[in-house]
Design an enzyme around this catalytic site. Sequence first.
Site, mmCIF file in Angstrom:
data_model
loop_
_atom_site.group_PDB
_atom_site.id
_atom_site.type_symbol
_atom_site.label_atom_id
_atom_site.label_comp_id
_atom_site.label_asym_id
_atom_site.label_seq_id
_atom_site.Cartn_x
_atom_site.Cartn_y
_atom_site.Cartn_z
ATOM 1 N N ASP A 1 -4.659 82.599 -21.025
ATOM 2 C CA ASP A 1 -3.718 82.368 -20.741
ATOM 3 C C ASP A 1 -2.329 83.398 -19.925
ATOM 4 O OD1 ASP A 1 -3.397 84.685 -22.899
ATOM 5 O OD2 ASP A 1 -3.221 82.605 -24.239
ATOM 6 N N ASN B 1 -0.508 81.238 -37.287
ATOM 7 C CA ASN B 1 -1.070 79.830 -37.617
ATOM 8 C C ASN B 1 -2.265 79.308 -36.681
ATOM 9 O OD1 ASN B 1 -1.255 79.830 -34.516
ATOM 10 N ND2 ASN B 1 2.055 78.583 -34.088
ATOM 11 N N HIS C 1 -3.567 79.463 -34.144
ATOM 12 C CA HIS C 1 -3.352 78.861 -32.768
ATOM 13 C C HIS C 1 -4.683 79.944 -31.951
ATOM 14 C CE1 HIS C 1 -0.039 82.278 -30.701
ATOM 15 N NE2 HIS C 1 -1.264 82.989 -30.966
ATOM 16 N N GLU D 1 -0.649 76.063 -29.733
ATOM 17 C CA GLU D 1 -0.630 75.981 -30.873
ATOM 18 C C GLU D 1 -0.931 74.534 -31.357
ATOM 19 O OE1 GLU D 1 1.036 78.140 -31.566
ATOM 20 O OE2 GLU D 1 2.748 78.648 -29.831
HETATM 21 C C1 GLP Z 1 -1.333 85.197 -27.992
HETATM 22 C C2 GLP Z 1 -2.136 85.187 -27.587
HETATM 23 C C3 GLP Z 1 -3.466 84.838 -27.704
HETATM 24 C C4 GLP Z 1 -4.056 85.590 -29.134
HETATM 25 C C5 GLP Z 1 -2.944 85.708 -29.793
HETATM 26 C C6 GLP Z 1 -3.112 86.976 -31.073
HETATM 27 O O1 GLP Z 1 -0.220 84.781 -28.688
HETATM 28 N N1 GLP Z 1 -1.597 83.910 -26.836
HETATM 29 O O2 GLP Z 1 -4.086 84.649 -27.231
HETATM 30 O O3 GLP Z 1 -5.393 86.209 -29.545
HETATM 31 O O4 GLP Z 1 -1.424 85.012 -30.399
HETATM 32 O O5 GLP Z 1 -2.209 87.477 -30.464
HETATM 33 P P1 GLP Z 1 -2.434 89.857 -31.551
HETATM 34 O O6 GLP Z 1 -3.726 89.763 -31.050
HETATM 35 O O7 GLP Z 1 -1.517 89.777 -30.641
HETATM 36 O O8 GLP Z 1 -2.367 89.603 -32.838
#
Ligand code: GLP
Length: 265
Positions: free
Chosen positions: A67, A137, A139, A144
């Site tokens: 992303d 959540n 995702h 989402e």
């Molecule tokens: C982000 C990214 C995801 C990531 C997730 C968890 O918003 N878009 O690809 O896996 O949320 O992030 P983190 O590893 O910082 O907890």
Amino acid sequence: MDVIILRDSDAVAAEGAALLLKVLRQKSNAVFGLASGRTPLAMYKRLIDDSRAAGLSFRDVTTFNLDEYLGLQATDAQSYRAYMQREFFDHIDIDPGNTFLPECAAGTDPLEVGPAYEKLIRSRGGIDLQILGIGRNGHIGFNEPTSSLNSRTRIKTLTRETVAANREHFDDAAEQPQLAITMGIATIMDAGHIVLLATGSDKAAAVRQSVEGPVSAMCPASILQLHEKVTVLLDEAAASELQLLDYYAWIAEQKCKLLDSLKER
Ligand code: GLP
């Protein structure tokens, strides 16, 4: 689904890096799907060090990130492109022309980015191994809750919860995008092997719902239950709410025994 529970986040990073390097050893022109966020940071460090130590090259590798924020350019320090350069690409011998994110360059129609990204992934033969983190959540990428389980790369509106979780990466709240372009859930499911990393107790509920809950668009990561080859790498904190903890440990024990017996043959 292989659920592997490891001592701590360092062990998760080491195991994630080892799985990726195993693919690279077998296929020097492998295609990797990569994730950003806090969780894979330690894995990227391990990949840089371990690939150097093993004399492995990323010269022929292609990468596709999950992303990118809509509205941030590569020159923005908070963009995922900048993150990938800083944390990984600048430290390995990958060809920069083979590293892709669903970026929307200035002047490009954002609605065209998704279909073009899908085409590009297909033209490179698809993703061999996809690294995933997970949101609190549930995702994956920026898919989402209530994202279509059959979605493809497209623009998504972030939940307020996700915006808040990522707030610390932005000096000024006004600069934080509320929209992103993300691989779809079906895009992720096309990968040959999916490796999900989760560390810390704040991910424990999402991990439980993804691994042991019903398959539901309310928890996008739960779709992974339908994939043929998924490895879930967890530290003890992220695994702490799983119901079948004993069973996962038992599986690991049996697997070791089986591998030992095969070695003896
Ligand atoms: C982000 C990214 C995801 C990531 C997730 C968890 O918003 N878009 O690809 O896996 O949320 O992030 P983190 O590893 O910082 O907890």
